[in-house]
Scaffold this active site. Structure first.
Site, mmCIF file in Angstrom:
data_model
loop_
_atom_site.group_PDB
_atom_site.id
_atom_site.type_symbol
_atom_site.label_atom_id
_atom_site.label_comp_id
_atom_site.label_asym_id
_atom_site.label_seq_id
_atom_site.Cartn_x
_atom_site.Cartn_y
_atom_site.Cartn_z
ATOM 1 N N CYS A 68 -0.086 3.953 2.526
ATOM 2 C CA CYS A 68 0.282 3.531 3.883
ATOM 3 C C CYS A 68 1.715 3.941 4.187
ATOM 4 O O CYS A 68 2.019 4.414 5.297
ATOM 5 C CB CYS A 68 0.144 2.014 4.032
ATOM 6 S SG CYS A 68 -1.535 1.387 3.840
ATOM 7 N N CYS A 85 0.838 -1.211 0.000
ATOM 8 C CA CYS A 85 0.000 0.000 0.000
ATOM 9 C C CYS A 85 0.868 1.254 0.000
ATOM 10 O O CYS A 85 1.515 1.583 1.008
ATOM 11 C CB CYS A 85 -0.934 -0.026 1.215
ATOM 12 S SG CYS A 85 -1.833 1.518 1.503
#
Length: 354
Positions: free
Chosen positions: A98, A95
């Site tokens: 993230c 991600c």
């Protein structure tokens, strides 16, 4: 919560019931609380090393930032958040947002100085918890306070946005802590009064007033304490100097009623003479009414109520229902939760609706 964590608590070694209580730098041997001049100011309470609002780090020695697993989630998030707010950051190695959020949220946690913790969970390795919580996209951050989800956000955010979010969570938890400490302080003040340490109770109320100046309950409690222990002028001064926002507060209305009753009692006759009149003529309602005022001033609330209730039983129309009206004034002065109020209300209902 211990006294060492509560800045409103009495200082160590000030045990209730002491014959001489240190107050305002002097030794006070009398039972009455000391009046603030001209307005109540509390000494800075030093209890342990914690002063409310000082921004000290959490007393929990655990790390501010850590990774967790499904098995450790309850301990790391649910249980830990009962002491310090915890952010749970759901992420995955693939991600991109993230990875952008990680240094930002870790920086915000460090800036919070221990008021909030961060726990990170890799959803690829531990999918059960995010599945149970309905996490559908990442990054997702959920704040836990006192064992329950309280707030959160999804997606990457700027440093200022995350800083503001962490501050909001810290402030929210701090407000809850303050409310709990104030409630504990009021319990300690009531215990001090029960033990005869009136100055100790006054000190506690003043400490609450210093740290929470918008707390009308503490202001009213201190004024009421003065009224109860004969410092009528000081209690009246507190009412006169009360902040405008306290004007219609129930705590001050009760003190006002006490002072009005005290003024009435000051003009009454000799209690022994009134008692003799009642013994000779139980139907002497004027004597019973005046004796009720005196019994109330003495703190004999049940006796005061029974005298007025006796008048009502004998003659509801006496002084245009004056006994009932005066009993309602007593109720306001005593407060709705006072056992004497509750007992007399039941008796009053029995008379009114028999």
């Amino acid at each position: 919560m211990s006294n060492n964590d509560n800045p409103f608590a009495p200082s160590a070694g000030s045990g209730y019931g002491a014959a001489s209580v240190g107050y305002g730098g002097q030794s006070v041997d009398q039972a009455a609380p000391q009046a603030p001049q001209p307005a109540p100011q509390a000494p800075q309470p030093i209890v342990g090393s914690t002063i409310i609002g000082a921004g000290s780090a959490s007393g929990d020695s655990g790390p501010l930032i850590k990774d967790t697993t499904t098995a450790e989630f309850t301990a790391d998030v649910i249980e830990a958040s009962k002491t310090t707010p915890v952010l749970i950051d759901f992420w995955a190695p693939w991600c991109g947002p993230c990875k952008q959020l990680t240094p930002i949220i870790e920086s915000a946690i460090q800036k919070a100085g221990g008021k909030v913790k961060l726990v990170k969970m890799n959803i690829d390795e531990h999918p059960a918890i995010p599945g149970q919580m309905g996490i559908q996209s990442i990054p997702a951050v959920v704040a836990f306070i006192d064992g329950k989800p309280a707030d959160g956000f999804m997606g990457a955010k700027s440093q200022s946005e995350v800083d503001a979010f962490v501050k909001k969570i810290a402030d929210s938890a701090g407000a809850d802590d303050t409310a709990a400490m104030i409630e504990q302080a009021f319990e300690q003040a009531r215990a001090a009064i029960d033990a005869g340490d009136i100055n100790g109770a006054a000190q506690i109320y003043q400490a609450v007033m210093q740290h929470a100046p918008d707390n009308a309950d503490a202001y009213g409690a201190l004024a009421g304490l003065m009224a109860d222990y004969g410092q009528i002028d000081q209690a009246q001064a507190m009412l006169d100097q009360a902040p405008e926002q306290f004007a219609n507060h129930a705590a001050l209305a009760g003190v006002k009623a006490k002072l009005e009753l005290a003024a009435k009692v000051a003009g009454l006759g000799d209690p022994e003479a009134l008692k003799a009149r009642l013994d000779q003529n139980p139907a002497d309602h004027d004597a019973a009414f005046d004796m009720a005022q005196i019994e109330n001033a003495r703190g004999n609330k049940d006796n005061a109520a029974d005298l007025l209730l006796g008048i009502m039983k004998a003659d509801r129309e006496w002084r245009e229902d004056g006994a009932r009206k005066e009993l309602l004034v007593f109720f306001e002065a005593w407060g709705p939760m006072d056992p004497a109020t509750q007992s007399a209300r039941r008796k009053l209902s029995a008379i009114l609706f028999r």
